[in-house]
Scaffold this active site. Structure first.
Site, PDB file in Angstrom:
ATOM      1  N   SER A 112       0.796  -1.220   0.000  1.00 36.41           N
ATOM      2  CA  SER A 112       0.000   0.000   0.000  1.00 36.41           C
ATOM      3  C   SER A 112       0.832   1.275   0.000  1.00 36.41           C
ATOM      4  O   SER A 112       1.606   1.496  -0.907  1.00 36.41           O
ATOM      5  CB  SER A 112      -0.953  -0.038   1.197  1.00 36.41           C
ATOM      6  OG  SER A 112      -1.861   1.015   1.124  1.00 36.41           O
ATOM      7  N   HIS A 113       0.698   2.056   1.056  1.00 38.78           N
ATOM      8  CA  HIS A 113       1.355   3.366   1.131  1.00 38.78           C
ATOM      9  C   HIS A 113       2.765   3.272   1.701  1.00 38.78           C
ATOM     10  O   HIS A 113       3.414   4.292   1.891  1.00 38.78           O
ATOM     11  CB  HIS A 113       0.516   4.276   2.020  1.00 38.78           C
ATOM     12  CG  HIS A 113       0.266   3.649   3.356  1.00 38.78           C
ATOM     13  ND1 HIS A 113      -0.618   2.612   3.512  1.00 38.78           N
ATOM     14  CD2 HIS A 113       0.845   3.849   4.553  1.00 38.78           C
ATOM     15  CE1 HIS A 113      -0.600   2.213   4.765  1.00 38.78           C
ATOM     16  NE2 HIS A 113       0.272   2.943   5.434  1.00 38.78           N
ATOM     17  N   ASP A 276      -2.178   6.723  -3.369  1.00 43.45           N
ATOM     18  CA  ASP A 276      -1.072   5.977  -2.753  1.00 43.45           C
ATOM     19  C   ASP A 276      -0.583   4.844  -3.658  1.00 43.45           C
ATOM     20  O   ASP A 276      -1.036   4.701  -4.798  1.00 43.45           O
ATOM     21  CB  ASP A 276      -1.474   5.446  -1.367  1.00 43.45           C
ATOM     22  CG  ASP A 276      -2.377   4.225  -1.439  1.00 43.45           C
ATOM     23  OD1 ASP A 276      -3.127   4.104  -2.434  1.00 43.45           O
ATOM     24  OD2 ASP A 276      -2.344   3.398  -0.514  1.00 43.45           O
ATOM     25  N   ASP A 278      -1.005   1.642  -4.035  1.00 44.56           N
ATOM     26  CA  ASP A 278      -1.906   0.693  -4.688  1.00 44.56           C
ATOM     27  C   ASP A 278      -3.236   1.325  -5.101  1.00 44.56           C
ATOM     28  O   ASP A 278      -4.181   0.619  -5.463  1.00 44.56           O
ATOM     29  CB  ASP A 278      -2.144  -0.534  -3.800  1.00 44.56           C
ATOM     30  CG  ASP A 278      -2.775  -0.176  -2.462  1.00 44.56           C
ATOM     31  OD1 ASP A 278      -2.564   0.959  -1.981  1.00 44.56           O
ATOM     32  OD2 ASP A 278      -3.487  -1.024  -1.892  1.00 44.56           O
ATOM     33  N   ASP A 280      -5.651   3.029  -3.498  1.00 40.53           N
ATOM     34  CA  ASP A 280      -6.894   3.072  -2.720  1.00 40.53           C
ATOM     35  C   ASP A 280      -7.012   4.317  -1.843  1.00 40.53           C
ATOM     36  O   ASP A 280      -8.081   4.596  -1.314  1.00 40.53           O
ATOM     37  CB  ASP A 280      -7.115   1.774  -1.916  1.00 40.53           C
ATOM     38  CG  ASP A 280      -5.974   1.419  -1.011  1.00 40.53           C
ATOM     39  OD1 ASP A 280      -4.981   2.173  -0.973  1.00 40.53           O
ATOM     40  OD2 ASP A 280      -6.055   0.375  -0.338  1.00 40.53           O
ATOM     41  N   ARG A 281      -5.914   5.078  -1.681  1.00 40.35           N
ATOM     42  CA  ARG A 281      -6.002   6.302  -0.862  1.00 40.35           C
ATOM     43  C   ARG A 281      -5.984   7.543  -1.752  1.00 40.35           C
ATOM     44  O   ARG A 281      -5.417   7.516  -2.851  1.00 40.35           O
ATOM     45  CB  ARG A 281      -4.792   6.412   0.062  1.00 40.35           C
ATOM     46  CG  ARG A 281      -4.715   5.330   1.063  1.00 40.35           C
ATOM     47  CD  ARG A 281      -3.529   5.561   1.961  1.00 40.35           C
ATOM     48  NE  ARG A 281      -3.526   4.539   2.997  1.00 40.35           N
ATOM     49  CZ  ARG A 281      -2.992   4.679   4.180  1.00 40.35           C
ATOM     50  NH1 ARG A 281      -2.375   5.799   4.505  1.00 40.35           N
ATOM     51  NH2 ARG A 281      -3.051   3.697   5.062  1.00 40.35           N
ATOM     52  N   LYS A 375     -11.391   0.752  -0.501  1.00 40.30           N
ATOM     53  CA  LYS A 375     -11.418   2.194  -0.710  1.00 40.30           C
ATOM     54  C   LYS A 375     -10.873   2.470  -2.107  1.00 40.30           C
ATOM     55  O   LYS A 375     -10.203   1.626  -2.689  1.00 40.30           O
ATOM     56  CB  LYS A 375     -10.641   2.920   0.378  1.00 40.30           C
ATOM     57  CG  LYS A 375      -9.228   2.421   0.644  1.00 40.30           C
ATOM     58  CD  LYS A 375      -8.684   3.098   1.897  1.00 40.30           C
ATOM     59  CE  LYS A 375      -7.263   2.679   2.209  1.00 40.30           C
ATOM     60  NZ  LYS A 375      -7.198   1.502   3.101  1.00 40.30           N
TER      61      LYS A 375
END
Ligand code: VG1
Ligand code: CO
Length: 539
Positions: A112-113, A276, A278, A280-281, A375
């Protein structure tokens, strides 16, 4: 040929909440990845005859991990793998493809982030056929398997070419390499008013999307530049790189600082956003203006009528306990339910499946809806663009109008990083024991009305989760404490603080919340226990 390889369990193979999230160096250890994948397959009763979706954010080690997973899936009797071209799939796109194809599961290779590269982090998110990340019960089961694994199965074969779309066979397994963007774009076109957003761009509205050298670059070019007509070059840091070009792909004021300086400079475009690693943010910025993610969720909810897919009405909304209460005020005004759940997107999924909610969000720059079970960064950006196109207002106007209507919830998250694990666990345990003694007392001129752990009972499956400690004050202010579950470097203590103001909108959140931060540090004895006199990161 299928080979059965002997292996031995790692001592305490650390798991994330719905998969693994680890330092690359740890994952590079012999059989680490194989152990995890075989343990996952074992924990879910095998994958014979099943279809999985596979992809990732392109970070370091993804290419090698993809090949290993493909060969292990084939050896374990999987029927079909649907894979994003070149192994790329954003987390939201993966959730959509999983649902659209009624697949049995999905693996997204991403931390992710968290930063990437050889010294960064690697991760795997495991989603079930619901399209959302697996429950803690399943994570626990996988973890138990990793402790007793003795062998794994893998097909001995050459690497698979993932650069060409189409169907190929590997032993008895079918591999379908798909365009990672097409289906997702189609979904977005079903939700938003693309014509209105097109007109907005035609009118000269200026826009920058920062993909942070991660997975959303190609998605953003296709959607914003090609489908919607944003100026060529509007998408920056658009080429996914294994180390994200050294960026920390977490879209916030600290890590997306070049974008932030652009927006606070003299040549700021009308609108900017970042996603981010991947996808999702999201972070939303206007000219010299930052929208707090908690406010963003509330503002999108308040403006749902402008979006074609939602204009006929929404179910309720939900937020994580750590997220500010701004959206709850909107829900009240709209006459819909507002749920408060533990941190982690998987906690929203039952609420979406049972049609209790349409929108949900977390303070950590995550917003989404029931169109998928993750998200969705690009969805949030399109939602903002659609509101702007429909109202003709700027980001700051929309937000200020929102504050006028509902009051402003000042909100910040303070992180105390790399704390010794035992020190952090003791701090939280002792704080929990002391909570009730704060009630009725006054600290820094503020009276505590109640203080208790956050306990959530899922209305669908009845499961109970305890996550975080909450302290409420008489004037509507609130502190939430919890330990991060995604860090890879000691423990991170997160302290979330909000204060509500009905009329005073123009203070800097840091000034506004300073005295509450002092109170939060005192109550939890942060300095005494960690030696830290201030947070390491404020977002
Ligand atoms: C953090 C965030 C949380 C988010 C999680 C996964 O978890 O606080 O809100 O759901 O990351 O986000 P923690 O436990 O470190 O606070 V990510 O973008 O995997 O996809
Ligand atoms: Co993410």
């Amino acid at each position: 040929m299928i080979k059965t390889v002997s292996t031995s369990p790692y001592n305490g193979q650390k798991m994330g909440t719905a998969g693994i999230r680890q330092k690359v160096q740890t994952v590079l250890q012999k059989n680490y990845l194989e152990n995890f994948i075989q343990s996952l397959f074992n924990a879910i009763g095998g994958v014979k005859g099943q279809t999985f979706v596979l992809g990732g954010d392109g970070r370091y080690y993804n290419d090698i991990a993809l090949q290993k997973i493909i060969k292990m899936a084939a050896a374990n009797g999987m029927k079909k793998l649907i894979i994003g071209q070149n192994g790329m799939l954003s987390t939201p796109a993966s959730s959509h493809i999983l649902l659209k194809n009624h697949a049995d599961g999905g693996l997204t290779l991403s931390a992710s982030h968290n930063p990437g590269g050889i010294n960064g982090d690697f991760g795997i998110k495991y989603a079930t056929k619901t399209g959302g990340q697996c429950s803690s019960a399943v994570s626990d089961k996988i973890f138990e398997e990793t402790k007793r694994i003795t062998s794994y199965k893998i097909l001995e074969t050459d690497d698979i070419d993932l650069s060409k779309k189409g169907v190929q066979k590997l032993g008895d397994m079918e591999i379908e390499v798909i365009d990672p963007i097409e289906d997702y774009l189609e979904l977005m076109q079903q939700i938003f008013d693309f014509d209105a957003i097109k007109k907005l761009f035609q009118s000269g509205f200026s826009f920058v999307f920062d993909a942070m050298n991660a997975v959303t670059g190609p998605y953003a070019i296709k959607i914003f530049e090609e489908a919607l007509g944003a100026k060529k070059g509007s998408v920056i840091n658009a080429v996914p790189m294994p180390d994200f070009g050294g960026l920390h792909p977490d879209p916030n004021l600290v890590y997306a600082k070049d974008l932030v300086s652009l927006m606070y400079g003299d040549h700021a475009p009308d609108f900017a956003a970042a996603n981010d690693g991947d996808g999702d943010r999201n972070m939303i910025l206007g000219k010299k203006f930052f929208v707090s993610p908690s406010d963003s969720l509330a503002i999108l909810t308040d403006n749902y009528r402008y979006i074609p897919a939602y204009k006929n009405g929404i179910y309720g909304v939900a937020k994580s306990a750590a997220t500010s209460t701004a959206v709850c005020r909107v829900a009240k005004a709209l006459g819909v339910d507002c749920y408060e759940v533990p941190t982690g997107w998987k906690n929203f999924c039952n609420l979406m499946d049972s049609k209790r909610i349409t929108f949900c969000g977390e303070e950590s720059f995550g917003t989404g809806s029931s169109h998928i079970r993750e998200k969705d960064g690009i969805w949030a950006v399109l939602f903002w663009l659609n509101i702007i196109a429909a109202t003709g207002k700027s980001v700051s106007q929309i937000t200020r109008d929102f504050w006028k209507k509902y009051g402003r919830t000042y909100y910040l998250r303070f992180d105390f990083e790399a704390i010794d694990l035992k020190v952090a666990d003791d701090l939280m345990a002792d704080l929990e024991n002391n909570l009730s003694s704060f009630e009725g007392k006054t600290y820094g001129g503020r009276k505590v009305t109640s203080a208790h752990p956050f306990v959530y009972q899922d209305p669908v499956d009845g499961s109970q989760t305890k996550n975080g400690l909450l302290v409420y004050f008489e004037d509507g202010a609130r502190i939430c404490y919890r330990l991060s579950g995604t860090g890879t470097n000691g423990a991170t203590l997160r302290v979330y603080i909000e204060a509500y103001e009905k009329e005073n909108f123009d203070e800097n959140p840091k000034d506004k919340l300073r005295s509450l931060l002092d109170i939060a540090m005192t109550l939890a004895q942060i300095e005494k226990r960690t030696g830290k006199t201030k947070p390491d990161l404020t977002t």
